[in-house]
Design a protein around this motif. Structure first.
Motif, mmCIF file in Angstrom:
data_model
loop_
_atom_site.group_PDB
_atom_site.id
_atom_site.type_symbol
_atom_site.label_atom_id
_atom_site.label_comp_id
_atom_site.label_asym_id
_atom_site.label_seq_id
_atom_site.Cartn_x
_atom_site.Cartn_y
_atom_site.Cartn_z
ATOM 1 N N VAL A 445 0.836 -1.205 0.000
ATOM 2 C CA VAL A 445 0.000 0.000 0.000
ATOM 3 C C VAL A 445 0.868 1.251 0.000
ATOM 4 C CG1 VAL A 445 -1.635 1.351 1.379
ATOM 5 C CG2 VAL A 445 -1.996 -1.101 1.063
ATOM 6 N N ASP A 446 1.894 1.278 0.844
ATOM 7 C CA ASP A 446 2.769 2.449 0.908
ATOM 8 C C ASP A 446 3.465 2.721 -0.417
ATOM 9 O OD1 ASP A 446 2.094 2.929 3.516
ATOM 10 O OD2 ASP A 446 3.870 1.955 4.372
ATOM 11 N N ASN A 447 3.828 1.638 -1.117
ATOM 12 C CA ASN A 447 4.564 1.794 -2.372
ATOM 13 C C ASN A 447 3.688 2.217 -3.541
ATOM 14 O OD1 ASN A 447 7.016 1.107 -1.219
ATOM 15 N ND2 ASN A 447 6.786 -1.076 -1.662
ATOM 16 N N SER A 448 2.389 1.924 -3.480
ATOM 17 C CA SER A 448 1.540 2.193 -4.645
ATOM 18 C C SER A 448 0.489 3.277 -4.425
ATOM 19 C CB SER A 448 0.837 0.899 -5.071
ATOM 20 O OG SER A 448 0.029 0.388 -4.020
ATOM 21 N N PHE A 449 0.186 3.613 -3.173
ATOM 22 C CA PHE A 449 -0.919 4.531 -2.920
ATOM 23 C C PHE A 449 -0.669 5.921 -3.503
ATOM 24 C CE2 PHE A 449 -3.040 7.626 0.006
ATOM 25 C CZ PHE A 449 -4.323 7.404 -0.452
ATOM 26 N N ALA A 450 0.523 6.472 -3.311
ATOM 27 C CA ALA A 450 0.808 7.823 -3.792
ATOM 28 C C ALA A 450 0.677 7.898 -5.312
ATOM 29 C CB ALA A 450 2.207 8.258 -3.359
ATOM 30 N N ASP A 451 1.207 6.902 -6.020
ATOM 31 C CA ASP A 451 1.110 6.895 -7.484
ATOM 32 C C ASP A 451 -0.336 6.759 -7.937
ATOM 33 O OD1 ASP A 451 3.843 7.172 -7.697
ATOM 34 O OD2 ASP A 451 4.209 5.009 -7.907
ATOM 35 N N ASN A 452 -1.088 5.864 -7.276
ATOM 36 C CA ASN A 452 -2.499 5.696 -7.642
ATOM 37 C C ASN A 452 -3.292 6.977 -7.388
ATOM 38 O OD1 ASN A 452 -1.884 3.050 -8.248
ATOM 39 N ND2 ASN A 452 -2.746 2.199 -6.365
ATOM 40 N N TRP A 453 -2.976 7.665 -6.313
ATOM 41 C CA TRP A 453 -3.634 8.935 -5.988
ATOM 42 C C TRP A 453 -3.346 9.977 -7.069
ATOM 43 C CZ3 TRP A 453 -6.763 10.122 -1.723
ATOM 44 C CH2 TRP A 453 -7.055 11.470 -1.532
ATOM 45 N N ALA A 454 -2.091 10.060 -7.480
ATOM 46 C CA ALA A 454 -1.703 11.043 -8.495
ATOM 47 C C ALA A 454 -2.319 10.718 -9.850
ATOM 48 C CB ALA A 454 -0.183 11.112 -8.608
ATOM 49 N N GLU A 455 -2.350 9.425 -10.210
ATOM 50 C CA GLU A 455 -2.910 9.022 -11.502
ATOM 51 C C GLU A 455 -4.404 9.331 -11.582
ATOM 52 O OE1 GLU A 455 -2.026 4.949 -12.120
ATOM 53 O OE2 GLU A 455 0.146 5.237 -12.277
ATOM 54 N N ALA A 456 -5.085 9.343 -10.450
ATOM 55 C CA ALA A 456 -6.517 9.664 -10.434
ATOM 56 C C ALA A 456 -6.767 11.175 -10.463
ATOM 57 C CB ALA A 456 -7.167 9.057 -9.197
#
Length: 540
Positions: A445-456
């Protein structure tokens, strides 16, 4: 046939603690009746097994009410399992020394009292402290219950009694989320613990009326205090490192310091056990390959089962939006298959030995965990029920067959220690499973959450806001602030759930891999040469 493991009952008319014979005593009335003894100890054991998983369904409510983090919630489970794990073998020796009846009754009273104290707690710290006490008193119950069964049942019926005993543990473990769901939704999360007070009272009354005192011949006169301290410290450092690693980072010096201390602690513990006259765990037991395989199998099974179950409750409630009762009902196939599968597994193990049923059970477990890794937000009840049922079917042979594999392959004079070791292995595995898979989930979660947030294309977050949001997502909760527009709320929820599911999928894949390794370990097991002799030697 007699040995150092011979168990004696003391009472009016007995010849004393050192006068064994070869068959169970004739019983009149309630006192010492084998099947009534089974009912009595089953009620106490049921409380301990139930509380291992009943809390899982209450975790979201506890976290919300007490403002607890994911690590805090994990410690509600870990503290209980860890206290059980490090105390079981010591508790077994206490039973041999002071009597299984007394040990069992003290455990019942203490467990019920600690449960009531948790229900009255108003902070997460008190909940965790009293969970430790629950675990310590629960540890007194488990080996004492098995010792009482061995001392009251005739040899030809002992395996049936142990099979029912194992089924109670398995069914209680799997049924915890269902009962927990009903209580959390219709009463409160506190009721999950308060229910143990009346149940404990019933177990106490029955125990006082039915159970007969049993003492082990040549009972230990000293206790391996340093061994207890070393094992406890090593286990604490290992689990603490696994839980804190997501916050500290896997490359951080603190993480590896605690891991290194745990490794040194285990090494010193092993060395000390070869020197002390009455060790906590006699290492000579592990010269038996089947016994060692049985212990490892219990650990691996618990890692896959209890570690995976930890996230399923968050998935059902926070991602699918189910009520606690609905979430518990969705786990009914798991409970049902364990109840149905346990006696069937017992019959199969009796006929063909433990190797094939245990290996087949872990294959089913691995497939079930792989299937659970494919679940997503759109998965229906039918698909979930399929994987949960397969998981229950796979776990049943391991729950039932462990006693024969571990205890039956131990020397007669160490059969009581082996029984405690079986339960300790399951508790250690459960604690490690929650910690290891929790670390896997948090890291993903820590590794992917920021990128997923930005992509949205959502509004940027400060580092502090990102950490808080990531902690919520690890529990499947969408970090939506009050007053957020509906369109933005929908995107945040989608990102949160997708990120959580990716972490849960990876954790379930790791659990599937652990179960696959357990298949190979199961192939090393065999029926114990001492199983029948031990049963015959254990009664007067």
């Amino acid at each position: 046939m007699t040995s150092q493991s011979t168990v004696d009952a003391k009472g009016p008319g007995d010849n004393g603690p050192d006068s064994p014979s070869d068959s169970a005593p004739a019983t009149t009335g309630l006192r010492g009746h084998p099947w009534l003894t089974l009912i009595s100890v089953a009620i106490g054991v049921m409380m301990v097994a139930l509380d291992g998983t009943i809390v899982a369904i209450a975790n979201p409510a506890i976290a919300k009410d007490l403002d607890a983090s994911l690590a805090d919630v994990q410690w509600i489970t870990n503290a209980y399992f860890l206290a059980l794990a490090v105390s079981l073998i010591t508790a077994g020796k206490l039973g041999d020394r002071f009597g299984h009846r007394q040990t069992f009754l003290i455990g019942v009273v203490g467990f019920a009292a600690a449960s009531g104290a948790i229900g009255l707690s108003d902070s997460i710290a008190f909940v965790i402290v009293f969970r430790v006490l629950q675990g310590l008193f629960g540890a007194l119950l488990m080996p004492a219950a098995l010792g009482l069964l061995r001392a009251t049942f005739p040899a030809e019926k002992l395996n049936m009694a142990i099979g029912i005993w194992g089924m109670v543990i398995g069914a209680s473990t799997a049924g915890g989320p269902i009962l927990g769901g009903v209580l959390v939704e219709h009463v409160s999360w506190q009721s999950v613990f308060f229910i143990n007070v009346p149940v404990g009272a019933v177990a106490l009354v029955l125990g006082l009326l039915i159970l007969t005192d049993h003492r082990a011949k040549n009972a230990p006169r000293s206790f391996d205090v340093l061994g207890i301290v070393l094992l406890s410290a090593a286990m604490f450092c290992l689990v603490w490192a696994l839980i804190k690693a997501p916050a500290w980072g896997w490359g951080d010096g603190m993480t590896w310091t605690f891991i290194a201390v745990s490794v040194v602690g285990f090494a010193v513990f092993a060395f000390w056990e070869t020197k002390v006259s009455e060790p906590l765990i006699p290492l000579a037991m592990f010269r038996s390959v089947p016994l060692s395989a049985g212990v490892v199998l219990m650990v691996l099974m618990a890692i896959a089962f209890l570690g995976g179950l930890f996230f399923v409750t968050f998935y059902l409630q926070n991602v699918h939006g189910m009520s606690p009762v609905d979430a518990g009902l969705h786990l009914l196939p798991l409970t049902g298959m364990m109840i149905v599968g346990s006696p069937l597994a017992g019959v199969m193990i009796t006929k063909v030995g433990p190797r094939i049923p245990l290996a087949g059970g872990m294959v089913c477990t691995a497939v079930a965990m792989f299937g659970m890794s494919r679940l997503d937000e759109g998965s229906g009840s039918g698909v979930m029920s399929l994987w949960f049922a397969l998981l229950g079917l796979g776990l049943a042979p391991v729950m039932v067959g462990a006693t024969e594999v571990i205890v039956g392959n131990a020397p007669l004079e160490l059969s009581g220690v082996a029984g405690g070791l079986q339960q300790a292995a399951m508790q250690i595995g459960g604690s490690l499973g929650t910690a290891v898979l929790g670390a896997v989930m948090a890291s993903k979660v820590d590794n992917s959450f920021a990128d997923n947030w930005a992509e949205a294309e959502l509004p940027p977050l400060t580092p502090e806001q990102l950490d808080q949001a990531s902690g919520a997502v690890q529990q499947g909760i969408a970090p939506v602030q009050p007053g957020t527009p509906a369109g933005v709320t929908a995107r945040i929820t989608e990102v949160a759930h997708d990120t959580f599911i990716s972490g849960m999928s990876l954790a379930c894949l790791v659990a599937a891999g652990v179960a696959a390794v357990a298949v190979l370990v199961a192939l090393l097991t065999k029926r114990g040469d001492n199983a029948e002799a031990g049963a015959g030697a254990a009664h007067i």
